[in-house]
Design a protein around this motif. Structure first.
Motif, PDB file in Angstrom:
ATOM      1  N   ARG A   1      64.326 -78.954 -45.541  1.00 26.95           N
ATOM      2  CA  ARG A   1      65.532 -79.739 -45.836  1.00 26.95           C
ATOM      3  C   ARG A   1      65.159 -81.201 -46.092  1.00 26.95           C
ATOM      4  NH1 ARG A   1      68.826 -77.646 -42.249  1.00 26.95           N
ATOM      5  NH2 ARG A   1      67.964 -78.820 -40.522  1.00 26.95           N
TER       6      ARG A   1
ATOM      7  N   TRP B   1      61.372 -71.664 -32.472  1.00 24.23           N
ATOM      8  CA  TRP B   1      61.319 -73.073 -32.838  1.00 24.23           C
ATOM      9  C   TRP B   1      60.525 -73.300 -34.107  1.00 24.23           C
ATOM     10  CZ3 TRP B   1      56.956 -76.028 -33.313  1.00 24.23           C
ATOM     11  CH2 TRP B   1      55.779 -75.528 -32.759  1.00 24.23           C
ATOM     12  N   GLU B   2      59.535 -72.438 -34.375  1.00 27.02           N
ATOM     13  CA  GLU B   2      58.741 -72.591 -35.602  1.00 27.02           C
ATOM     14  C   GLU B   2      59.624 -72.442 -36.840  1.00 27.02           C
ATOM     15  OE1 GLU B   2      55.968 -70.839 -32.461  1.00 27.02           O
ATOM     16  OE2 GLU B   2      57.983 -70.418 -33.178  1.00 27.02           O
ATOM     17  N   GLU B   3      60.552 -71.480 -36.800  1.00 29.30           N
ATOM     18  CA  GLU B   3      61.481 -71.298 -37.923  1.00 29.30           C
ATOM     19  C   GLU B   3      62.400 -72.504 -38.076  1.00 29.30           C
ATOM     20  OE1 GLU B   3      63.759 -67.706 -38.266  1.00 29.30           O
ATOM     21  OE2 GLU B   3      62.124 -66.509 -37.402  1.00 29.30           O
ATOM     22  N   LEU B   4      62.892 -72.999 -36.949  1.00 30.81           N
ATOM     23  CA  LEU B   4      63.756 -74.180 -36.988  1.00 30.81           C
ATOM     24  C   LEU B   4      63.012 -75.368 -37.581  1.00 30.81           C
ATOM     25  CD1 LEU B   4      65.414 -73.831 -33.484  1.00 30.81           C
ATOM     26  CD2 LEU B   4      66.459 -73.315 -35.689  1.00 30.81           C
ATOM     27  N   ARG B   5      61.756 -75.550 -37.160  1.00 29.47           N
ATOM     28  CA  ARG B   5      60.947 -76.659 -37.673  1.00 29.47           C
ATOM     29  C   ARG B   5      60.747 -76.546 -39.176  1.00 29.47           C
ATOM     30  NH1 ARG B   5      55.255 -75.995 -35.910  1.00 29.47           N
ATOM     31  NH2 ARG B   5      55.388 -74.563 -37.631  1.00 29.47           N
ATOM     32  N   GLU B   6      60.364 -75.354 -39.647  1.00 30.05           N
ATOM     33  CA  GLU B   6      60.116 -75.168 -41.076  1.00 30.05           C
ATOM     34  C   GLU B   6      61.385 -75.366 -41.900  1.00 30.05           C
ATOM     35  OE1 GLU B   6      57.144 -74.963 -42.475  1.00 30.05           O
ATOM     36  OE2 GLU B   6      56.351 -75.153 -40.444  1.00 30.05           O
ATOM     37  N   THR B   7      62.505 -74.904 -41.389  1.00 26.09           N
ATOM     38  CA  THR B   7      63.777 -75.096 -42.085  1.00 26.09           C
ATOM     39  C   THR B   7      64.110 -76.575 -42.180  1.00 26.09           C
ATOM     40  OG1 THR B   7      64.573 -72.963 -41.297  1.00 26.09           O
ATOM     41  CG2 THR B   7      66.239 -74.531 -42.044  1.00 26.09           C
ATOM     42  N   HIS B   8      63.912 -77.285 -41.090  1.00 30.08           N
ATOM     43  CA  HIS B   8      64.204 -78.722 -41.078  1.00 30.08           C
ATOM     44  C   HIS B   8      63.260 -79.480 -42.013  1.00 30.08           C
ATOM     45  CE1 HIS B   8      65.777 -82.481 -39.650  1.00 30.08           C
ATOM     46  NE2 HIS B   8      64.570 -82.880 -39.302  1.00 30.08           N
TER      47      HIS B   8
ATOM     48  N   SER C   1      77.663 -84.977 -34.295  1.00 27.88           N
ATOM     49  CA  SER C   1      76.438 -84.331 -33.808  1.00 27.88           C
ATOM     50  C   SER C   1      76.392 -84.322 -32.288  1.00 27.88           C
ATOM     51  CB  SER C   1      75.205 -85.054 -34.352  1.00 27.88           C
ATOM     52  OG  SER C   1      75.111 -84.899 -35.735  1.00 27.88           O
TER      53      SER C   1
ATOM     54  N   CYS D   1      67.889 -65.662 -30.142  1.00 28.42           N
ATOM     55  CA  CYS D   1      67.449 -67.030 -30.386  1.00 28.42           C
ATOM     56  C   CYS D   1      66.544 -67.110 -31.617  1.00 28.42           C
ATOM     57  CB  CYS D   1      66.692 -67.564 -29.176  1.00 28.42           C
ATOM     58  SG  CYS D   1      67.729 -67.705 -27.711  1.00 28.42           S
ATOM     59  N   THR D   2      66.550 -68.258 -32.264  1.00 29.95           N
ATOM     60  CA  THR D   2      65.674 -68.512 -33.403  1.00 29.95           C
ATOM     61  C   THR D   2      64.419 -69.206 -32.881  1.00 29.95           C
ATOM     62  OG1 THR D   2      67.611 -68.844 -34.797  1.00 29.95           O
ATOM     63  CG2 THR D   2      65.508 -69.649 -35.656  1.00 29.95           C
TER      64      THR D   2
END
Length: 77
Positions: free
Chosen positions: A68, A58-65, A33, A55-56
């Motif tokens: 998961r 950050w809201e999408e990144l947060r929801e994906t994380h 990492s 760029c993606t």
């Protein structure tokens, strides 16, 4: 007569083989990492920031994380 603290025990406690293997695996994942992050930072330093359109958000990144993490945790009855 002054009292001096007893010398600390410097003998290391050995781990169980399974625990040592788990710790090595964690270290390898952490190192991987860190290497990925370093590569991204070096790319940004060399080439600059990517265009906003690529760029993606950050809201999408947060929801994906969060999704998961939720998938990893067993459901509570």
């Amino acid at each position: 007569m002054s009292e001096q603290p007893a010398p600390a025990n410097t003998t290391r406690q050995q781990l169980e083989p399974g625990a040592a293997d788990g710790l090595r695996a964690y270290a390898a994942r952490t190192r991987e990492s860190a290497d990925q992050l370093a590569a991204v930072l070096e790319d940004i330093a060399t080439n600059g920031l990517p265009p906003v359109e690529e760029c993606t958000p950050w809201e999408e990144l947060r929801e994906t994380h969060l999704a998961r993490l939720a998938a990893q945790r067993p459901a509570v009855a």
